[in-house]
Design an enzyme around this catalytic site. Structure first.
Site, PDB file in Angstrom:
ATOM      1  N   HIS A   3       1.214   0.305  13.446  1.00 19.92           N
ATOM      2  CA  HIS A   3       1.983   0.439  12.208  1.00 19.92           C
ATOM      3  C   HIS A   3       3.139  -0.560  12.199  1.00 19.92           C
ATOM      4  O   HIS A   3       3.773  -0.817  13.226  1.00 19.92           O
ATOM      5  CB  HIS A   3       2.533   1.859  12.062  1.00 19.92           C
TER       6      HIS A   3
ATOM      7  N   ASP B 196      -0.701   3.162   5.117  1.00 26.38           N
ATOM      8  CA  ASP B 196      -1.926   3.262   4.324  1.00 26.38           C
ATOM      9  C   ASP B 196      -2.861   2.090   4.560  1.00 26.38           C
ATOM     10  O   ASP B 196      -3.751   1.830   3.756  1.00 26.38           O
ATOM     11  CB  ASP B 196      -1.576   3.346   2.834  1.00 26.38           C
TER      12      ASP B 196
ATOM     13  N   CYS C  39       0.421  -1.634   5.527  1.00 27.65           N
ATOM     14  CA  CYS C  39       1.796  -1.606   6.027  1.00 27.65           C
ATOM     15  C   CYS C  39       2.308  -2.999   6.389  1.00 27.65           C
ATOM     16  O   CYS C  39       3.495  -3.294   6.177  1.00 27.65           O
ATOM     17  CB  CYS C  39       1.905  -0.664   7.227  1.00 27.65           C
TER      18      CYS C  39
END
Length: 321
Positions: free
Chosen positions: A177, A68, A71
């Site tokens: 990510h 989101d 991370c």
């Protein structure tokens, strides 16, 4: 404790548990949504499997956090505090550190964005944070951040000048990510205790030190050279141990002379014997004091809670920043 105080305590615990459960549900929903929206191509699925196998070989696993935009701080918070609920606070602390040390970070801002605007954007929840934020976080917390990547050496971001400090292990996946890295079987909400063990330095110690996973404590500090020299000059040069009495040593010397072995050790007078006992007592007291100092200093100076078992992460090579 009065009934009124106990009632407040129970209500406070219930409120904390309810907030924790709501956060866990929100994290699970965000992870499920992120998986659904992320394209599930063959290459990405193979990457996830390969990454999982790579971590399993080290005795580690992924603890996924939502993609989101928070991370990085969620993964670092899971490592530091055992959960990711404080990610917004960690973000703000990192931005404040960068602002206070502007000369260290401003030259590395990309895309010709003014530094003040860069920090303003980074302070907003959901804004992706990059390498400069990791460096600032490591320095502000005085620890080391270790980044795992697929088929790549471990990256170490050193935020402390101390040779031994706490390590936070995170995984960088998909090129955008971050996830938390934990030992296999660790499903707790406790801070992690991971530490890199360089194989090229540890292989020579494997035979005498036992199995790799059993070496969990810091080795004791050696005695000062001056104490060793004094004790070496005063202690009797015989195969007998230090715990034997002087009477037993004299008996062994007489027995050796009867067998034709010439003893090179002069006889010990009462004064020398007392001096030897005094130094031996002093040495034991200093050793006990040294062990107490090591135990009290380790959690503060090394940011390590040595009462908790430390999981060693074997690594052939690392790259440091």
């Amino acid at each position: 404790m009065s009934r009124k105080q106990s009632g407040k305590l129970v209500r406070g615990n219930r409120k904390y548990d309810a907030e924790r459960k709501r956060d866990e549900r929100a994290v699970r929903r965000a992870i499920a949504k992120d998986r659904k929206n992320r394209p599930q191509g063959d290459d990405e699925g193979a990457e996830f499997i390969s990454f999982t196998n790579q971590l399993q070989a080290l005795g580690l696993k992924l603890r996924e956090v939502p993609g989101d935009g928070n991370c990085l701080f969620r993964a670092l918070g899971d490592q530091l505090e055992g959960h990711s609920r404080g990610h917004l606070r960690l973000r703000q602390e990192t931005v404040q550190y960068m602002q206070a040390h502007r000369h260290d970070f401003e030259p590395f801002v990309e895309d010709d964005v003014p530094f003040t605007q860069h920090l303003a954007n980074l302070s907003q929840p959901g804004t992706f944070a990059g390498n400069d934020a990791i460096v600032a976080f490591a320095r502000s917390q005085q620890l080391r951040v270790v980044i795992h990547q697929l088929n790549a050496p471990l990256w170490e971001i050193n935020g402390s000048e101390k040779p031994v400090c706490r390590e936070l292990h995170i995984a960088y996946r998909y090129g955008d990510h971050y996830d938390s890295v934990r030992p296999i079987g660790d499903n707790s909400e406790s801070p992690t205790q991971l530490r890199i063990e360089a194989l090229n330095r540890s292989r020579g110690q494997g035979e005498s030190g036992g199995r790799q996973g059993d070496r969990k404590n810091v080795p004791p500090c050696p005695l000062p050279e001056e104490d060793d020299l004094i004790l070496h000059c005063l202690e009797p040069h015989s195969p007998a141990g230090q715990g034997e009495s002087c009477c037993q040593l004299e008996c062994s010397d007489s027995k050796s002379s009867e067998e034709g072995v010439v003893s090179q050790r002069p006889k010990i007078s009462n004064r020398q014997r007392k001096e030897h006992q005094r130094l031996e007592k002093k040495r034991r007291q200093e050793e006990r004091h040294r062990q107490k100092v090591l135990q009290s200093r380790a959690p503060q100076d090394q940011n390590q809670n040595l009462s908790e078992p430390v999981t060693l992460v074997p690594a052939l090579s690392t790259l440091s920043i």
